[in-house]
Design a protein around this motif. Structure first.
Motif, PDB file in Angstrom:
ATOM      1  N   ASN A 169       0.818  -1.206   0.000  1.00  0.00           N
ATOM      2  CA  ASN A 169       0.000   0.000   0.000  1.00  0.00           C
ATOM      3  C   ASN A 169       0.856   1.262   0.000  1.00  0.00           C
ATOM      4  O   ASN A 169       0.421   2.307  -0.490  1.00  0.00           O
ATOM      5  N   ARG A 170       2.043   1.146   0.550  1.00  0.00           N
ATOM      6  CA  ARG A 170       2.943   2.291   0.628  1.00  0.00           C
ATOM      7  C   ARG A 170       4.358   1.798   0.941  1.00  0.00           C
ATOM      8  O   ARG A 170       4.517   0.745   1.564  1.00  0.00           O
ATOM      9  N   ALA A 181      10.026   1.540  -9.433  1.00  0.00           N
ATOM     10  CA  ALA A 181       9.205   0.863 -10.443  1.00  0.00           C
ATOM     11  C   ALA A 181      10.056   0.158 -11.488  1.00  0.00           C
ATOM     12  O   ALA A 181       9.599  -0.776 -12.148  1.00  0.00           O
ATOM     13  N   ALA A 182      11.308   0.572 -11.633  1.00  0.00           N
ATOM     14  CA  ALA A 182      12.206  -0.087 -12.589  1.00  0.00           C
ATOM     15  C   ALA A 182      12.581  -1.486 -12.114  1.00  0.00           C
ATOM     16  O   ALA A 182      12.980  -2.333 -12.914  1.00  0.00           O
ATOM     17  N   ASP A 189       2.610   4.115  -9.434  1.00  0.00           N
ATOM     18  CA  ASP A 189       1.612   4.999  -8.835  1.00  0.00           C
ATOM     19  C   ASP A 189       1.487   4.812  -7.328  1.00  0.00           C
ATOM     20  O   ASP A 189       0.558   5.344  -6.709  1.00  0.00           O
ATOM     21  N   LEU A 190       2.408   4.078  -6.739  1.00  0.00           N
ATOM     22  CA  LEU A 190       2.344   3.797  -5.310  1.00  0.00           C
ATOM     23  C   LEU A 190       2.860   4.994  -4.506  1.00  0.00           C
ATOM     24  O   LEU A 190       3.826   5.647  -4.921  1.00  0.00           O
ATOM     25  N   PRO A 191       2.245   5.311  -3.361  1.00  0.00           N
ATOM     26  CA  PRO A 191       2.793   6.365  -2.500  1.00  0.00           C
ATOM     27  C   PRO A 191       4.190   5.979  -2.004  1.00  0.00           C
ATOM     28  O   PRO A 191       4.361   4.943  -1.343  1.00  0.00           O
ATOM     29  N   LEU A 192       5.183   6.767  -2.351  1.00  0.00           N
ATOM     30  CA  LEU A 192       6.570   6.509  -1.969  1.00  0.00           C
ATOM     31  C   LEU A 192       7.128   7.719  -1.240  1.00  0.00           C
ATOM     32  O   LEU A 192       6.818   8.860  -1.591  1.00  0.00           O
ATOM     33  N   SER A 193       7.954   7.481  -0.240  1.00  0.00           N
ATOM     34  CA  SER A 193       8.672   8.568   0.422  1.00  0.00           C
ATOM     35  C   SER A 193      10.094   8.102   0.695  1.00  0.00           C
ATOM     36  O   SER A 193      10.336   6.916   0.963  1.00  0.00           O
TER      37      SER A 193
END
Length: 297
Positions: A169-170, A181-182, A189-193
């Motif tokens: 989910n995150r 994503a690579a 489109d995932l929430p990333l921090s």
């Protein structure tokens, strides 16, 4: 590890290097040369469970990544081997029947495999937050590959449980921004921090009860003898014991000395000498004792 902060020496099982060595060798990288520079060697079967300073492993991974221009080494190496790349620890994890069982096993035994990595789990309104954080005494500029490897291993295990198209989910990552994503399709489109205090993967609470398929491992399941040996060979809790384990890991080095030991644990000879004096010990006596016990074994 700063001049005044050497209160403990994070240690990790040598087997943790196996997937990195396999990947680098497959890419034609002169891995033995880099291992020698770090005071390490290709681990033999007999030495896979040997404890080595985590600083030494991080220094090796960071050095080869910089020199070879592989700025995503930690993300590339996962998948080179199965659970066996974690040795006895991996064989214990592979016996889990559900993701909950696997995480509980990791919480119980991870510090015996890598005393410089803390893992924990939090629950937040129907979600689980699985967290990893390396010891703050480790040099932060050498942790990127280890942080990425920890994330990639957790993602690989989760996707083994739920399928290759599963996504969390995150994700919170304790390193600079990178295009995840690579390496993990579906995360665009995932929430990333990034640059977070710890690395965290968020997923639905219901996933904990998911039955796990049998892990594809070529190693036999860990038995009680394996478990007992793993526990008794764990990182020492006291500084002198940790120093003895670090010295033992470097016994075969032709230039074994206080200076070499200080380098592989990430401190200065002066600081190491001072801490030994505070503990009422000396490097020469420790070295003699480790050599004697090694000869007995």
């Amino acid at each position: 590890m700063g001049e005044s902060t050497m209160t403990s020496i994070p240690l990790v099982r040598l087997v943790t290097l196996a997937p990195a060595i396999a990947y680098l060798a497959s890419e034609g990288v002169p891995v033995r040369r880099y291992l020698r520079r770090a005071g390490l060697s290709i681990p033999s079967v007999e030495r896979l469970e040997t404890l080595v300073p985590l600083h030494q492993v991080c220094d090796f991974l960071s050095s080869v990544a910089r020199a070879e221009g592989i700025n995503d080494l930690g993300l590339r190496v996962t998948g080179q081997q199965g659970m066996e790349h974690l040795g006895v620890y991996g064989r214990l994890l592979a016996q889990a029947l559900t993701l909950h069982d696997l995480i509980q096993t990791a919480l119980e035994f991870s510090s015996l495999y890598n005393s410089g990595l803390r893992i924990w789990v939090e629950r937040h309104e129907g979600q689980v937050r699985y967290c990893q954080k390396f010891a703050e005494t480790l040099p932060q500029d050498q942790l990127t590959e280890a942080i990425h490897f920890g994330l990639a291993s957790a993602m690989a295990t989760s996707r083994y449980a739920r399928g290759a198209d599963w996504q969390p989910n995150r994700i919170e990552l304790a390193s600079d921004p990178i295009d995840l994503a690579a390496y993990f399709p579906g995360l665009a489109d995932l929430p990333l921090s990034f640059n977070q205090p710890q690395t965290s993967i968020w997923f639905d609470l219901a996933m904990l009860s998911t039955p796990l398929p049998a892990f594809d491992t070529h190693c036999p399941p860990a038995d009680e003898k394996d478990r007992a040996s793993f526990v008794t060979s764990a990182p020492a809790e006291d500084l002198v014991g940790q120093l003895e384990q670090a010295i033992e890991s470097a016994l075969g080095h032709p230039k074994m000395s206080l200076g070499l030991t200080a380098a592989i644990i990430g401190t200065s000879p002066r600081t190491l000498q001072r801490r030994l004096t505070e503990q009422g010990a000396s490097f020469s006596r420790l070295l003699q004792g480790v050599r004697f016990q090694n000869a007995i074994r």
